[in-house]
Enzyme design. Structure first.
Site, short mmCIF file in Angstrom:
data_model
loop_
_atom_site.label_atom_id
_atom_site.label_comp_id
_atom_site.label_asym_id
_atom_site.label_seq_id
_atom_site.Cartn_x
_atom_site.Cartn_y
_atom_site.Cartn_z
N THR A 179 0.88 -1.19 0.00
CA THR A 179 0.00 0.00 0.00
C THR A 179 0.91 1.23 0.00
O THR A 179 0.98 1.96 0.99
CB THR A 179 -0.93 0.01 1.24
OG1 THR A 179 -0.14 -0.28 2.42
CG2 THR A 179 -2.04 -1.00 1.13
N PHE B 253 2.25 -6.38 12.84
CA PHE B 253 3.14 -5.54 13.64
C PHE B 253 4.59 -6.00 13.59
O PHE B 253 5.40 -5.53 14.38
CB PHE B 253 2.65 -5.49 15.10
CG PHE B 253 1.24 -4.96 15.23
CD1 PHE B 253 1.00 -3.60 15.09
CD2 PHE B 253 0.18 -5.81 15.46
CE1 PHE B 253 -0.29 -3.10 15.17
CE2 PHE B 253 -1.12 -5.32 15.56
CZ PHE B 253 -1.36 -3.96 15.41
N ASN C 45 2.14 3.26 14.41
CA ASN C 45 3.31 3.69 13.64
C ASN C 45 3.53 5.20 13.75
O ASN C 45 4.67 5.67 13.84
CB ASN C 45 3.19 3.26 12.17
CG ASN C 45 3.68 1.83 11.97
OD1 ASN C 45 4.08 1.18 12.92
ND2 ASN C 45 3.64 1.36 10.75
N GLY D 183 12.98 5.52 8.89
CA GLY D 183 12.84 5.18 7.47
C GLY D 183 12.12 3.86 7.31
O GLY D 183 11.34 3.47 8.17
N CYS E 138 7.54 1.51 6.13
CA CYS E 138 6.30 1.74 6.90
C CYS E 138 6.17 3.15 7.48
O CYS E 138 5.22 3.86 7.17
CB CYS E 138 6.17 0.70 8.01
SG CYS E 138 5.84 -0.94 7.35
N ARG F 49 14.17 0.51 1.21
CA ARG F 49 13.07 1.43 0.90
C ARG F 49 13.03 2.54 1.94
O ARG F 49 13.01 2.29 3.13
CB ARG F 49 11.73 0.67 0.88
CG ARG F 49 11.63 -0.30 -0.29
CD ARG F 49 10.33 -1.08 -0.26
NE ARG F 49 10.26 -2.03 0.83
CZ ARG F 49 9.22 -2.83 1.06
NH1 ARG F 49 8.16 -2.77 0.27
NH2 ARG F 49 9.23 -3.67 2.07
P1 NAD Z 1 6.21 -5.75 -0.53
O1 NAD Z 1 6.18 -4.71 -1.57
O2 NAD Z 1 7.50 -6.27 -0.01
O3 NAD Z 1 5.35 -7.01 -1.02
C1 NAD Z 1 4.10 -6.92 -1.63
C2 NAD Z 1 3.99 -8.05 -2.63
O4 NAD Z 1 2.65 -8.13 -3.09
C3 NAD Z 1 4.87 -7.87 -3.87
O5 NAD Z 1 5.69 -9.02 -4.05
C4 NAD Z 1 3.86 -7.75 -5.03
O6 NAD Z 1 4.31 -8.28 -6.22
C5 NAD Z 1 2.69 -8.52 -4.46
N1 NAD Z 1 1.40 -8.20 -5.09
C6 NAD Z 1 0.85 -6.99 -5.33
N2 NAD Z 1 -0.36 -7.12 -5.89
C7 NAD Z 1 -0.58 -8.45 -6.01
C8 NAD Z 1 -1.66 -9.23 -6.53
N3 NAD Z 1 -2.76 -8.66 -7.02
N4 NAD Z 1 -1.54 -10.57 -6.51
C9 NAD Z 1 -0.44 -11.15 -6.01
N5 NAD Z 1 0.60 -10.48 -5.51
C10 NAD Z 1 0.54 -9.14 -5.51
O7 NAD Z 1 5.34 -5.14 0.68
P2 NAD Z 1 5.51 -5.47 2.25
O8 NAD Z 1 6.64 -4.73 2.84
O9 NAD Z 1 5.43 -6.94 2.45
O10 NAD Z 1 4.18 -4.79 2.80
C11 NAD Z 1 2.91 -5.30 2.52
C12 NAD Z 1 1.89 -4.57 3.38
O11 NAD Z 1 2.15 -4.85 4.76
C13 NAD Z 1 1.93 -3.05 3.25
O12 NAD Z 1 0.63 -2.55 3.38
C14 NAD Z 1 2.74 -2.62 4.45
O13 NAD Z 1 2.43 -1.32 4.87
C15 NAD Z 1 2.32 -3.63 5.48
N6 NAD Z 1 3.31 -3.89 6.54
C16 NAD Z 1 4.63 -4.00 6.22
C17 NAD Z 1 5.55 -4.25 7.23
C18 NAD Z 1 7.01 -4.38 6.92
O14 NAD Z 1 7.79 -4.46 7.87
N7 NAD Z 1 7.42 -4.41 5.65
C19 NAD Z 1 5.13 -4.42 8.56
C20 NAD Z 1 3.77 -4.33 8.83
C21 NAD Z 1 2.87 -4.06 7.80
#
Ligand code: NAD
Length: 434
Positions: free
Chosen positions: A86, A152, A210, A259, A262, A329
């Protein structure tokens, strides 16, 4: 339980591996074929401490599979977890919902039997309603509940956090969905708090948490600036503050700014949602602006240390947004490097990071040079800037560093090096809040 996970990124992949390790049958789907091909070959697509072993084991034991087919992940699943990105909208900075909407629309056709659809992605309040509508309009007879299951986990500790959650927040008013989630998390029932609340509240908990943590970091960074002007030591001040149980000792480490994927995006999304609802969130706004200024200030500190040197060479240790991950990122280190290059295009930057060189290289390309190890980065450098808190930087042999470097300056944005030891080795040392 059969679980489909949509998105195999920093959340989806460790979550899938974790649920497989608990004995569930997990099918992970991603739309990026190259990622799925790698995962199918048994190669990890990201670095997380402790992930590799568990990944191998669960693939071998047949509980963890990967596919690009949404049908395979959703059909017959008891639970479908949405873990797609997102990211911030490029113009408004609100959470861009295009991946969530696409995933919901796509999964709708493949629902069979009763399915719980859990949103782990961080999404604006009201998203559960939107997902519900999208699915119903595509598949009016589908039997499902949409719940909010905010994540989380901390990057770098994703596996640890999966197995040791400090809370599990579930947003639903469906008893059936709540029972399925209780069964899913039964192995943790004795050691964690499970909070069942309204879906809108669960969606808000993640942003509220956050934004609060970002404000806490911004606050301690400002306090560090104050210490630098007054002779107080930020480490001592933070310790004194942290002993107050109302404040707590965590997130009181000053640094180059927050950074990662999130905090920056979630604070901006929170500010956007507040504006949309005519709520003035002054603290969130101050943290956002202060954090941008912080990274610029750190770059200025580094550039000032080499201002009289023609074509200065800067050694950078650390590019990931924090230790334990290869994720670059919104990394403060990356922003500082970009700031440095803008401030003086003549500078030569040689960087090393234990895990993030590949990702950093994809962003920075040949704008900087990359060293094979931390000592190689130091060769002939005029100043050393430490930008990520990898523990191995603590063990830098200062005598060797002094031999290798042309200048004898350390700008330590993570307070990794002991000031006295650095000065004894002949360096002029500047940490944070000292
Ligand atoms: P990311 O970008 O690493 O991974 C997202 C994945 O989803 C990508 O591989 C993308 O190709 C895939 N994707 C997108 N649309 C798709 C679809 N229609 N079908 C199948 N796959 C699809 O993102 P992330 O860091 O894992 O974060 C994901 C969510 O979790 C975000 O909303 C983020 O805010 C939240 N979040 C992240 C963290 C963190 O530490 N990274 C912690 C808590 C919450």
């Amino acid at each position: 339980m059969k679980i489909g996970i949509i998105g195999t990124g920093y959340v989806g992949l460790p979550t899938g591996v974790g649920f497989a390790e608990l004995g569930n049958e997990v099918v992970c789907v991603d739309k990026i074929k190259e990622k799925i091909d790698m995962l199918k070959r048994g190669e990890l697509t990201l670095y997380e401490d402790g992930l590799a072993e568990m990944f191998d084991k669960n693939i071998k034991e047949g509980r963890l599979t990967f596919t690009t087919s949404m049908r395979k992940a959703v059909e017959d699943a008891d639970l479908v977890i949405i873990a797609v990105g997102t990211p911030p909208h490029p113009v408004t900075h609100e959470a861009d919902m295009k991946y969530i909407h696409a995933a919901a629309t796509e999964l709708a056709s493949y629902l069979t039997g009763y399915t719980v659809i859990a949103t782990k992605s961080t999404v604006p309040v009201g998203t559960g309603d939107d997902i519900e509508q999208l699915i119903t309009s595509k598949n009016p007879t589908a039997r499902f509940d949409v719940i909010s299951l905010p994540e989380f986990l901390r990057e770098g500790f994703a596996i640890h956090d999966f197995f040791n959650p400090d809370r599990i927040v579930v947003g639903t008013n469906s008893e059936k969905a709540a029972n399925l989630i209780k069964e899913l998390y039964a192995p943790f029932a004795d050691k964690t708090n499970m909070l069942f609340i309204k879906r809108q509240s669960a969606e808000t908990v993640k942003y509220a948490s956050n934004a609060f943590l970002a404000i806490k970091i911004h606050y301690i960074n400002e306090m560090a600036d104050f210490c630098e002007k007054t002779g107080a030591e930020i480490a001592e001040v933070a310790k004194g503050m942290g002993l107050d149980s109302r404040i707590g000792p965590k997130f009181l480490n000053p640094g180059p700014g927050y950074g990662g994927s999130c905090f920056p995006k979630d604070t901006m999304a929170m500010a956007y949602m507040a504006r949309q609802n005519n709520v003035d969130m002054t603290l969130v706004k101050a943290a956002i602006d202060g954090n941008v200024a912080r990274k610029k200030k750190m770059a200025e500190r580094i550039i000032n240390s080499v201002q009289y040197i023609k074509n200065p060479k800067i050694a950078v240790l650390g590019l990931a947004f924090k230790n334990g991950t290869d994720d670059c990122r919104q990394s403060p280190a990356m922003d500082i490097v970009q700031n440095l290059l803008e401030m003086n295009p003549e500078i030569d930057i040689v960087a090393f990071d234990p895990k993030a060189m590949g990702n950093a290289c994809q962003i920075l390309g040949d704008k900087i040079q990359y060293a094979d190890n931390m000592y190689a980065a130091l060769k002939d450098a005029d100043v050393l800037a430490i930008l990520t808190e990898w523990s191995e930087f603590k063990n830098l042999d200062l005598a060797v560093a002094a031999e290798l470097m042309r200048g004898k300056k350390i700008i330590d944005c993570r307070n990794m090096i002991d000031k006295n030891k650095a000065e004894n080795a002949g360096f002029s040392y500047q940490g944070i809040g000292k």
